[in-house]
Design a protein around this motif. Structure first.
Motif, PDB file in Angstrom:
ATOM      1  N   MET A   1       0.615  -1.317   0.038  1.00 45.38           N
ATOM      2  CA  MET A   1       0.355  -0.315  -0.066  1.00 45.38           C
ATOM      3  C   MET A   1       0.966   0.899  -0.183  1.00 45.38           C
ATOM      4  O   MET A   1       2.472   0.991   0.343  1.00 45.38           O
ATOM      5  N   PRO A   2       0.522   2.474  -0.555  1.00 41.59           N
ATOM      6  CA  PRO A   2       0.819   3.744  -0.215  1.00 41.59           C
ATOM      7  C   PRO A   2       1.628   3.967   0.852  1.00 41.59           C
ATOM      8  O   PRO A   2       0.518   3.803   2.302  1.00 41.59           O
ATOM      9  N   VAL A   3       2.550   4.352   1.161  1.00 44.52           N
ATOM     10  CA  VAL A   3       2.973   4.790   2.649  1.00 44.52           C
ATOM     11  C   VAL A   3       4.147   6.225   2.385  1.00 44.52           C
ATOM     12  O   VAL A   3       5.050   6.412   1.320  1.00 44.52           O
ATOM     13  N   LEU A   4       4.029   7.049   3.508  1.00 40.64           N
ATOM     14  CA  LEU A   4       4.552   8.063   3.660  1.00 40.64           C
ATOM     15  C   LEU A   4       5.551   8.296   4.911  1.00 40.64           C
ATOM     16  O   LEU A   4       4.408   7.351   5.992  1.00 40.64           O
ATOM     17  N   ALA A   5       6.512   8.332   5.153  1.00 43.19           N
ATOM     18  CA  ALA A   5       7.440   8.682   5.859  1.00 43.19           C
ATOM     19  C   ALA A   5       7.410   9.715   6.242  1.00 43.19           C
ATOM     20  O   ALA A   5       7.717  10.843   6.095  1.00 43.19           O
ATOM     21  N   ILE A   6       7.238  10.306   7.365  1.00 42.47           N
ATOM     22  CA  ILE A   6       6.911  12.083   8.148  1.00 42.47           C
ATOM     23  C   ILE A   6       8.597  11.800   8.977  1.00 42.47           C
ATOM     24  O   ILE A   6       7.716  10.894  10.234  1.00 42.47           O
ATOM     25  N   GLY A   7       8.783  12.931   9.263  1.00 41.77           N
ATOM     26  CA  GLY A   7      10.177  13.037  10.048  1.00 41.77           C
ATOM     27  C   GLY A   7      10.266  14.394  10.281  1.00 41.77           C
ATOM     28  O   GLY A   7       9.695  15.696   9.947  1.00 41.77           O
ATOM     29  N   ALA A   8      10.832  15.082  11.327  1.00 42.09           N
ATOM     30  CA  ALA A   8      10.832  16.472  12.198  1.00 42.09           C
ATOM     31  C   ALA A   8      12.490  16.936  12.082  1.00 42.09           C
ATOM     32  O   ALA A   8      13.245  15.776  12.322  1.00 42.09           O
ATOM     33  N   GLU A   9      12.737  17.890  11.722  1.00 48.25           N
ATOM     34  CA  GLU A   9      13.940  18.852  11.464  1.00 48.25           C
ATOM     35  C   GLU A   9      14.938  18.638  12.842  1.00 48.25           C
ATOM     36  O   GLU A   9      15.589  17.981  12.695  1.00 48.25           O
ATOM     37  N   TYR A  10      14.263  18.902  14.011  1.00 45.07           N
ATOM     38  CA  TYR A  10      15.181  18.345  14.852  1.00 45.07           C
ATOM     39  C   TYR A  10      14.456  17.496  15.927  1.00 45.07           C
ATOM     40  O   TYR A  10      14.815  17.307  17.349  1.00 45.07           O
ATOM     41  N   ALA A  11      13.992  16.581  15.027  1.00 48.29           N
ATOM     42  CA  ALA A  11      14.274  15.173  16.087  1.00 48.29           C
ATOM     43  C   ALA A  11      14.675  13.983  14.858  1.00 48.29           C
ATOM     44  O   ALA A  11      15.762  13.349  14.717  1.00 48.29           O
ATOM     45  N   THR A  12      14.120  13.212  15.055  1.00 47.85           N
ATOM     46  CA  THR A  12      13.880  12.441  13.434  1.00 47.85           C
ATOM     47  C   THR A  12      14.838  12.103  12.412  1.00 47.85           C
ATOM     48  O   THR A  12      14.897  12.204  11.183  1.00 47.85           O
ATOM     49  N   ASN A  13      14.933  13.441  11.920  1.00 50.52           N
ATOM     50  CA  ASN A  13      14.970  14.316  10.267  1.00 50.52           C
ATOM     51  C   ASN A  13      14.218  12.846   8.944  1.00 50.52           C
ATOM     52  O   ASN A  13      13.107  12.616   9.604  1.00 50.52           O
ATOM     53  N   ASP A  14      15.118  12.760   8.596  1.00 48.12           N
ATOM     54  CA  ASP A  14      14.715  11.432   7.400  1.00 48.12           C
ATOM     55  C   ASP A  14      15.140  10.239   8.063  1.00 48.12           C
ATOM     56  O   ASP A  14      15.035   9.424   7.165  1.00 48.12           O
TER      57      ASP A  14
END
Length: 292
Positions: free
Chosen positions: A234-247
């Protein structure tokens, strides 16, 4: 058994309790339309999704946020905290609510469970969004000699897995312990509902229920090594935050999904749904609508 409607709160959320194997799971819904299961992480509760829920409901979806078993207003069973068991409970809860197919969004520990849910029930999960974590068994194990700026996001993995000691040290000091996490993992600290989560984890069994997901990591790793043999379709979207897990969420899923995209939300810390709800929703909404 049909879930009972507990109450309609002042924000228009419907609180329901579903019994799975005799244990209550607290589910909070809004709106109508295509269901979207929202799975929070540690140390938060369903309340972390409040901003996302409002927008999803306005856009014609039915967001359903849950308190994971062991947390919030859900019951605190003694076992079943590996991601396979947790995913099975949530899938059965969605079925009890009348939803055989749905989209899933998971954050932190909720990302671990969301991945297991999509892997174990691929016919049920239509789309999968994963935010702000790496997944045990898919990502390489971190170095115990990591530099301090990395260790601030890592040290609790080992501490929370210890038997008994965390509760002995933290009971009665829940605010100090969780404040430490929220202070260091957030970038926009004022936007995070810290007092709500402190109260939830200070309740009887709250610490144990939260730590249980970490104590089940060895079994979760064993399961995920098997899941990794088949990629998500299925389609998957991975989201990170600049000041945490990033990519890191994107890197974790790169070899584990055939239809993958990823983004990093700028100027944001780990608690992304509260710290930067507008930016988070701006990426999530077109993905759920199939426009990404």
């Amino acid at each position: 058994m049909k879930p009972s409607i507990e109450r309609l709160d002042h924000d228009g959320y419907i609180h329901r309790y579903v019994r799975i194997d005799g244990q209550r799971i607290h589910c909070v819904a809004a709106g109508s339309g295509q269901p979207v299961l929202l799975i929070p992480g540690w140390p938060q509760t369903w309340f972390a999704w409040r901003h996302v829920m409002q927008t999803l409901a306005e856009k014609g979806f039915m967001p359903i946020a849950i308190d994971l078993p062991g947390t919030g207003h859900s019951d605190r069973p003694l076992d079943g905290y590996d991601t396979g068991a947790a995913a099975a409970r949530l899938h059965r809860a969605m079925a009890a609510l009348g939803h055989e197919q749905y989209q899933v969004v998971g954050h932190d520990v909720g990302m671990w469970i969301a991945y297991a849910l999509a892997s174990d029930y691929p016919d049920a999960v239509l789309r999968l969004a994963l935010a702000e974590a790496v997944i045990p068994g898919l990502a390489p194990a971190p170095d115990i000699f990591a530099p301090p700026e990395q260790n601030i996001f890592l040290w609790h993995f080992m501490f929370n897995q210890l038997a008994d000691l965390p509760e002995a040290l933290i009971a009665g000091r829940e605010k100090a312990y969780l404040d430490f996490m929220f202070d260091r993992w957030s970038h926009r600290r004022d936007r995070v509902a810290v007092d709500v989560y402190v109260a939830a984890y200070a309740a009887p069994g709250g610490l144990r229920g939260g730590f249980a997901y970490y104590r089940a990591i060895p079994e979760t790793i064993r399961q995920n090594r098997e899941r990794a043999k088949r990629k998500l379709a299925m389609p998957v979207l991975a989201i990170g935050a600049e000041y945490a897990t990033n990519d890191a969420p994107l890197a974790t899923m790169r070899d584990n999904a055939t239809d993958l995209r990823g983004i990093v939300v700028p100027d944001c810390g780990h608690f992304i749904m509260e710290e930067a709800p507008e930016a988070f929703i701006a990426h999530l909404m077109p993905f759920l609508e199939g426009r990404a």
